[in-house]
Design a protein around this motif. Sequence first.
Motif, short mmCIF file in Angstrom:
data_model
loop_
_atom_site.label_atom_id
_atom_site.label_comp_id
_atom_site.label_asym_id
_atom_site.label_seq_id
_atom_site.Cartn_x
_atom_site.Cartn_y
_atom_site.Cartn_z
N ALA A 159 0.30 6.85 7.98
CA ALA A 159 2.13 5.81 8.87
C ALA A 159 3.30 7.10 7.75
O ALA A 159 4.17 7.18 8.82
CB ALA A 159 2.08 4.88 7.44
N VAL A 160 3.08 7.55 6.96
CA VAL A 160 4.25 8.74 6.77
C VAL A 160 4.12 9.70 6.75
O VAL A 160 5.75 9.99 8.24
CB VAL A 160 4.17 8.87 4.81
N ARG A 161 3.78 10.53 7.66
CA ARG A 161 3.42 11.39 8.60
C ARG A 161 4.54 10.63 9.97
O ARG A 161 5.45 11.72 10.37
CB ARG A 161 2.20 12.39 8.80
N ALA A 162 3.39 9.70 9.66
CA ALA A 162 4.13 9.66 11.94
C ALA A 162 6.56 8.31 11.11
O ALA A 162 6.97 9.79 11.99
CB ALA A 162 3.35 8.29 12.39
N ALA A 163 6.14 8.29 9.86
CA ALA A 163 7.35 8.15 9.64
C ALA A 163 8.93 9.67 9.89
O ALA A 163 10.10 9.15 10.04
CB ALA A 163 7.93 7.63 8.67
N LEU A 165 6.14 13.62 11.71
CA LEU A 165 5.20 15.25 11.94
C LEU A 165 3.66 14.16 12.53
O LEU A 165 2.85 13.31 12.57
CB LEU A 165 4.81 15.09 10.66
N PRO A 166 2.69 14.50 13.46
CA PRO A 166 1.20 14.67 13.80
C PRO A 166 0.72 14.90 12.76
O PRO A 166 0.79 14.93 11.48
CB PRO A 166 1.50 15.78 14.88
N PHE A 167 -0.39 14.16 12.22
CA PHE A 167 -1.73 13.77 11.49
C PHE A 167 -1.97 14.82 11.73
O PHE A 167 -2.84 15.11 12.20
CB PHE A 167 -1.64 12.53 12.05
N VAL A 168 -2.53 15.43 10.46
CA VAL A 168 -3.08 16.11 9.65
C VAL A 168 -3.38 15.96 8.35
O VAL A 168 -3.10 16.70 7.48
CB VAL A 168 -2.40 18.04 9.66
N ALA A 208 1.43 7.04 -5.00
CA ALA A 208 0.86 8.65 -4.95
C ALA A 208 1.01 9.31 -3.47
O ALA A 208 1.59 10.13 -3.36
CB ALA A 208 -0.28 8.55 -5.23
N VAL A 209 0.30 8.86 -2.78
CA VAL A 209 -0.15 9.02 -1.20
C VAL A 209 1.25 9.48 -0.42
O VAL A 209 1.32 10.33 0.28
CB VAL A 209 -0.84 8.90 -0.61
N THR A 210 2.15 8.35 -0.73
CA THR A 210 3.62 8.79 -0.20
C THR A 210 4.17 9.78 -0.56
O THR A 210 4.90 10.64 -0.22
CB THR A 210 4.82 7.54 -0.43
N ALA A 211 4.42 9.66 -2.20
CA ALA A 211 5.31 11.20 -2.58
C ALA A 211 4.63 12.51 -2.50
O ALA A 211 5.47 13.37 -2.06
CB ALA A 211 5.24 10.74 -4.46
N LYS A 212 3.62 12.83 -2.07
CA LYS A 212 2.18 13.91 -1.57
C LYS A 212 2.98 13.33 -0.30
O LYS A 212 3.53 15.60 0.00
CB LYS A 212 0.92 14.16 -1.63
N ALA A 213 2.80 13.11 0.69
CA ALA A 213 3.21 13.66 2.29
C ALA A 213 4.72 13.80 2.21
O ALA A 213 5.02 14.47 2.83
CB ALA A 213 2.99 12.43 2.80
N ILE A 241 -5.36 15.67 -0.10
CA ILE A 241 -5.04 14.49 0.25
C ILE A 241 -6.89 14.46 1.36
O ILE A 241 -6.96 13.01 0.34
CB ILE A 241 -4.06 13.85 1.83
N THR A 242 -7.70 15.00 1.44
CA THR A 242 -8.69 14.87 1.29
C THR A 242 -9.32 14.98 0.23
O THR A 242 -10.68 13.98 0.48
CB THR A 242 -9.48 16.43 2.10
N PHE A 243 -8.92 15.92 -1.35
CA PHE A 243 -9.60 15.46 -1.67
C PHE A 243 -9.45 14.36 -2.90
O PHE A 243 -9.77 13.05 -3.44
CB PHE A 243 -9.31 16.74 -3.57
N VAL A 244 -8.07 13.73 -2.80
CA VAL A 244 -7.78 11.94 -3.25
C VAL A 244 -8.39 11.01 -2.63
O VAL A 244 -8.70 10.54 -3.51
CB VAL A 244 -6.13 12.11 -3.04
N THR A 245 -9.16 10.98 -0.82
CA THR A 245 -8.97 10.16 -0.23
C THR A 245 -10.85 10.24 -0.95
O THR A 245 -11.40 9.28 -1.36
CB THR A 245 -8.97 10.68 0.80
#
Length: 315
Positions: free
Chosen positions: A249-253, A256-259, A113-118, A264-268
């Motif tokens: 990890a997905v943004r790095a792949a 993209l820088p992490f933001v 789910a997190v990967t798909a969102k990113a 994602i804040t809500f999901v976490t």
Amino acid sequence: MRLVCSQQSACTGSRSNRRPFCASLPCQRPVNSLRHWTNTREASHLRWSAQAVSYRQRKHHSGPVASASAAASGAGGAAGAPSVAQKALAFQQAFWKFLRPHTIRGTILGSCAVTAKAVLENPQLIDWALLPRAALGVLALLCGNGYIVGINQIYDEDIDKVNKPFLPIASGELSKAQGWLLCAALAGAGLVIVATKFGSLITKLYSFGLFLGTIYSVPPLRLKRFAVAAFMIIATVRGFLLNFGVYHAVRAALGLPFVWSPVITFVTSFVTVFATVIAITKDLPDVEGDRKYNIDTLATRFGARTISFVGKSCK
């Protein structure tokens, strides 16, 4: 427990009258109806618990592993020893139970789910060549998950013989030596994957998660003995580390820088709270063994009924 009839007069009627069920109980002084109801409920609950335990034991001793063992025993009687295929099947099924499948499902669903969102946040950067790397990331998470639940089974063998006798180490399907080998292989494989594919930060987060899983189960700390520390560890690993680590990890792949994104804040935050509720209520079936071996959980401290009510209220 001795039940006392609260309707003494009904039990003294003539033989020609239909005698109520309570006539089979000894007649003494009338008791308070609430106490009579409570005693009846408790007796019913004890019968239900015994039936549930019996069903659970039959269920877990009549599955594929038991079938493989029975086949192996039959082959042993006919040919002297089980075949290699039978041993392999029995080990495969024991290893699957060792991994605790219900935790695997949560790990896969959360990471996907997190990967798909990113990825959907940046559809122009989708590259199918990254799919094998993503699969390796999920495999690393499953290895870490397997290590944490495995090390717990090794150190909880005596407790599991009371609470979860169907688990492979408690039941004897796997030895402790085999459990140690599996845990070492799972942790080593996961660390190699993240170190070679996902960079230093993810490797540190992954190692931190393994460390938390270790001190949860392993003496001298064995933080599962302390209710608050135990559910904080579970909430941290299942909530924050999993979601933050996968999103980073997905943004790095994708280059993209992490933001932090609001979603994602809500999901976490939501998953962390949800993991806390799970951590609070997961020990409800384990009260007997936890009390026997002095494991302090919220269920043993406040009672299963109270914690069950709290868990339902939090849904």
